[in-house]
Design a protein around this motif. Structure first.
Motif, PDB file in Angstrom:
ATOM      1  N   GLN A 285       0.832  -1.205   0.000  1.00  0.00           N
ATOM      2  CA  GLN A 285       0.000   0.000   0.000  1.00  0.00           C
ATOM      3  C   GLN A 285       0.867   1.255   0.000  1.00  0.00           C
ATOM      4  N   ARG A 286       1.951   1.223   0.761  1.00  0.00           N
ATOM      5  CA  ARG A 286       2.822   2.399   0.849  1.00  0.00           C
ATOM      6  C   ARG A 286       3.516   2.662  -0.481  1.00  0.00           C
ATOM      7  N   ILE A 287       4.050   1.607  -1.093  1.00  0.00           N
ATOM      8  CA  ILE A 287       4.743   1.761  -2.380  1.00  0.00           C
ATOM      9  C   ILE A 287       3.770   2.259  -3.446  1.00  0.00           C
ATOM     10  N   SER A 288       2.570   1.702  -3.450  1.00  0.00           N
ATOM     11  CA  SER A 288       1.578   2.081  -4.454  1.00  0.00           C
ATOM     12  C   SER A 288       1.147   3.535  -4.314  1.00  0.00           C
ATOM     13  N   SER A 289       1.082   4.006  -3.075  1.00  0.00           N
ATOM     14  CA  SER A 289       0.623   5.381  -2.851  1.00  0.00           C
ATOM     15  C   SER A 289       1.716   6.419  -3.049  1.00  0.00           C
ATOM     16  N   GLU A 290       2.998   5.994  -2.916  1.00  0.00           N
ATOM     17  CA  GLU A 290       4.103   6.943  -2.948  1.00  0.00           C
ATOM     18  C   GLU A 290       4.858   6.980  -4.269  1.00  0.00           C
ATOM     19  N   THR A 291       4.658   5.980  -5.126  1.00  0.00           N
ATOM     20  CA  THR A 291       5.429   5.907  -6.376  1.00  0.00           C
ATOM     21  C   THR A 291       4.511   5.600  -7.552  1.00  0.00           C
ATOM     22  N   GLY A 292       5.094   5.547  -8.723  1.00  0.00           N
ATOM     23  CA  GLY A 292       4.337   5.177  -9.915  1.00  0.00           C
ATOM     24  C   GLY A 292       4.238   3.682 -10.105  1.00  0.00           C
ATOM     25  N   THR A 293       4.805   2.921  -9.194  1.00  0.00           N
ATOM     26  CA  THR A 293       4.739   1.465  -9.257  1.00  0.00           C
ATOM     27  C   THR A 293       3.679   0.960  -8.301  1.00  0.00           C
ATOM     28  N   SER A 294       2.735   0.201  -8.814  1.00  0.00           N
ATOM     29  CA  SER A 294       1.672  -0.373  -7.990  1.00  0.00           C
ATOM     30  C   SER A 294       2.064  -1.787  -7.575  1.00  0.00           C
ATOM     31  N   VAL A 295       1.888  -2.101  -6.296  1.00  0.00           N
ATOM     32  CA  VAL A 295       2.200  -3.429  -5.773  1.00  0.00           C
ATOM     33  C   VAL A 295       0.956  -3.995  -5.106  1.00  0.00           C
ATOM     34  N   VAL A 296       0.631  -5.246  -5.420  1.00  0.00           N
ATOM     35  CA  VAL A 296      -0.512  -5.931  -4.831  1.00  0.00           C
ATOM     36  C   VAL A 296      -0.007  -7.117  -4.025  1.00  0.00           C
ATOM     37  N   ALA A 297      -0.273  -7.123  -2.708  1.00  0.00           N
ATOM     38  CA  ALA A 297       0.115  -8.251  -1.859  1.00  0.00           C
ATOM     39  C   ALA A 297      -0.856  -9.403  -2.086  1.00  0.00           C
ATOM     40  N   VAL A 298      -0.305 -10.595  -2.364  1.00  0.00           N
ATOM     41  CA  VAL A 298      -1.116 -11.760  -2.674  1.00  0.00           C
ATOM     42  C   VAL A 298      -0.926 -12.821  -1.589  1.00  0.00           C
ATOM     43  N   VAL A 299      -2.023 -13.367  -1.067  1.00  0.00           N
ATOM     44  CA  VAL A 299      -1.947 -14.468  -0.109  1.00  0.00           C
ATOM     45  C   VAL A 299      -1.330 -15.678  -0.805  1.00  0.00           C
ATOM     46  N   SER A 300      -0.394 -16.354  -0.116  1.00  0.00           N
ATOM     47  CA  SER A 300       0.270 -17.508  -0.724  1.00  0.00           C
ATOM     48  C   SER A 300       0.584 -18.537   0.354  1.00  0.00           C
ATOM     49  N   ALA A 301       1.250 -19.608  -0.068  1.00  0.00           N
ATOM     50  CA  ALA A 301       1.655 -20.660   0.866  1.00  0.00           C
ATOM     51  C   ALA A 301       3.046 -20.419   1.444  1.00  0.00           C
ATOM     52  N   GLY A 302       3.630 -19.243   1.208  1.00  0.00           N
ATOM     53  CA  GLY A 302       4.899 -18.901   1.832  1.00  0.00           C
ATOM     54  C   GLY A 302       6.106 -19.017   0.928  1.00  0.00           C
ATOM     55  N   SER A 303       7.285 -19.145   1.530  1.00  0.00           N
ATOM     56  CA  SER A 303       8.567 -18.993   0.838  1.00  0.00           C
ATOM     57  C   SER A 303       8.706 -19.860  -0.407  1.00  0.00           C
ATOM     58  N   GLN A 304       8.565 -21.167  -0.266  1.00  0.00           N
ATOM     59  CA  GLN A 304       8.775 -22.052  -1.410  1.00  0.00           C
ATOM     60  C   GLN A 304       7.757 -21.764  -2.500  1.00  0.00           C
ATOM     61  N   ASP A 305       6.516 -21.601  -2.111  1.00  0.00           N
ATOM     62  CA  ASP A 305       5.462 -21.305  -3.075  1.00  0.00           C
ATOM     63  C   ASP A 305       5.745 -20.001  -3.814  1.00  0.00           C
ATOM     64  N   ASN A 306       6.207 -18.991  -3.084  1.00  0.00           N
ATOM     65  CA  ASN A 306       6.501 -17.698  -3.723  1.00  0.00           C
ATOM     66  C   ASN A 306       7.578 -17.837  -4.790  1.00  0.00           C
ATOM     67  N   ILE A 307       8.626 -18.602  -4.483  1.00  0.00           N
ATOM     68  CA  ILE A 307       9.701 -18.783  -5.457  1.00  0.00           C
ATOM     69  C   ILE A 307       9.194 -19.535  -6.687  1.00  0.00           C
ATOM     70  N   GLU A 308       8.403 -20.574  -6.467  1.00  0.00           N
ATOM     71  CA  GLU A 308       7.881 -21.346  -7.590  1.00  0.00           C
ATOM     72  C   GLU A 308       6.937 -20.513  -8.452  1.00  0.00           C
ATOM     73  N   MET A 309       6.095 -19.723  -7.799  1.00  0.00           N
ATOM     74  CA  MET A 309       5.142 -18.881  -8.536  1.00  0.00           C
ATOM     75  C   MET A 309       5.875 -17.767  -9.292  1.00  0.00           C
ATOM     76  N   MET A 310       6.941 -17.239  -8.712  1.00  0.00           N
ATOM     77  CA  MET A 310       7.747 -16.249  -9.420  1.00  0.00           C
ATOM     78  C   MET A 310       8.431 -16.881 -10.626  1.00  0.00           C
ATOM     79  N   ASP A 311       8.910 -18.103 -10.453  1.00  0.00           N
ATOM     80  CA  ASP A 311       9.557 -18.795 -11.555  1.00  0.00           C
ATOM     81  C   ASP A 311       8.576 -19.025 -12.708  1.00  0.00           C
TER      82      ASP A 311
END
Length: 321
Positions: A51-77
């Motif tokens: 929310q802070r990044i989205s409100s202060e810059t031209g880059t919008s960031v959306v926090a997504v619920v996930s299963a945590g560290s391993q899941d985040n890396i796999e989903m990014m991949d």
């Protein structure tokens, strides 16, 4: 199975949010930020940052619920997320293709953005006779969900004492379930990896005398030599009302980014986090732990050029791919 879950979560993510126009990796567009469970610190703090990044810059960031560290890396991949929260140990496993990632192989198309805070390894027991890690031999011990980051943390620490999974009677539970099992007398001890104080352990401490098992100096050296991604920490006696301080280790909670996220977008992310840390701390306690020295302390995975640019402006050089 992990890939099936990851694909399902990716589909749910797409259905739950509007289609994003343009490349998500460019500054001025939307970056999807994989965090953790909706009741956990990763999501709570990640949402504040987004929310802070989205409100202060031209880059919008959306926090997504996930299963945590391993899941985040796999989903990014897979390209479903552009940013993610990870533990330092899990990040190292992915980058080198070990432990959690041994079967699928190394995933190295990501870079470090910043380390934000520490997650302590807490060995919790209600048995005053369990004074050292060696005393866990023959005991019923929860070592985290099978294949989880906690599981490998537990194996690392047991190994420093010459113990293996076969030397204990292991159970494989989340830390919430582990604390319930401790309270019900079903297990003797549990490994909990989370920022201390951890709510579940604090709640247990209101009705029971809680003990934390320390790692002594000799075995601390063995552990750190074998697993340099750990940081020695002290959990003060005041945290849970224990009789004495506990010497343990911690892993860092780190934000990473896909390599193809633009330099400008990552610069927006990291500059907002550290330039606005006082305001962020008013919204989430973890903001009080933001520190440039710690942020730039990662050595296992190089930094993204956008993060390196910001840190260079602060007089700190970090390794870059």
């Amino acid at each position: 199975m992990r890939k099936t879950i990851a694909i399902a979560l990716a589909l749910l993510t797409v259905l739950a949010m509007p289609l994003i126009a343009g490349g998500a990796s460019e500054s001025g567009s939307t970056l999807r930020f994989g965090t953790g469970g909706d009741q956990g610190t990763y999501y709570g703090f990640g949402n504040v940052l987004a929310q802070r990044i989205s409100s202060e810059t031209g880059t919008s960031v959306v926090a997504v619920v996930s299963a945590g560290s391993q899941d985040n890396i796999e989903m990014m991949d897979m390209g479903s997320y552009q940013l993610g929260f990870v533990q330092t140990d899990v990040m190292s496993y992915a980058y080198n293709g070990t432990n959690l990632f041994a079967e699928m192989g190394a995933i190295s198309d990501f870079s470090t953005v910043a380390a934000l805070y520490l997650e302590q390894v807490q060995i919790v027991t209600l048995d005053p006779e369990i004074k050292t890690v060696a005393d866990l031999a023959g005991k019923t011990v929860s070592i985290g969900s099978s294949g989880s980051g906690v599981y490998y943390n537990a194996l690392d620490i047991l190994a420093a004492y010459g113990l293996t999974e076969d030397d204990i009677n292991p159970t494989y539970q989340s830390f919430g379930d582990s604390v319930d099992a401790l309270q019900d007398g079903k297990i003797d001890a549990a490994f909990v990896v989370a920022g201390a104080p951890t709510v579940a352990v604090s709640t247990l401490a209101t009705t029971h005398k809680v003990y934390l098992v320390s790692i002594d100096d000799e075995h601390m050296d063995i552990l750190l030599d074998a697993s340099p991604y750990y940081t020695p920490v002290t959990i003060a006696s005041s945290v849970y009302g224990t009789a004495e301080d506990c010497q343990s280790v911690a892993v860092g909670a780190v934000v990473i980014a896909r390599d193809d996220v633009s330099e400008d977008a990552v610069y927006d992310v990291v500059s907002t986090i550290f330039n606005d840390k006082d305001a962020i701390a008013q919204s989430h306690d973890k903001g009080n732990e933001l520190d440039l020295a710690f942020a730039t302390s990662i050595t296992t995975v190089p930094y993204h050029p956008g993060a390196a640019k910001y840190f260079a402006e602060q007089g700190i050089e970090v390794p870059v791919k």
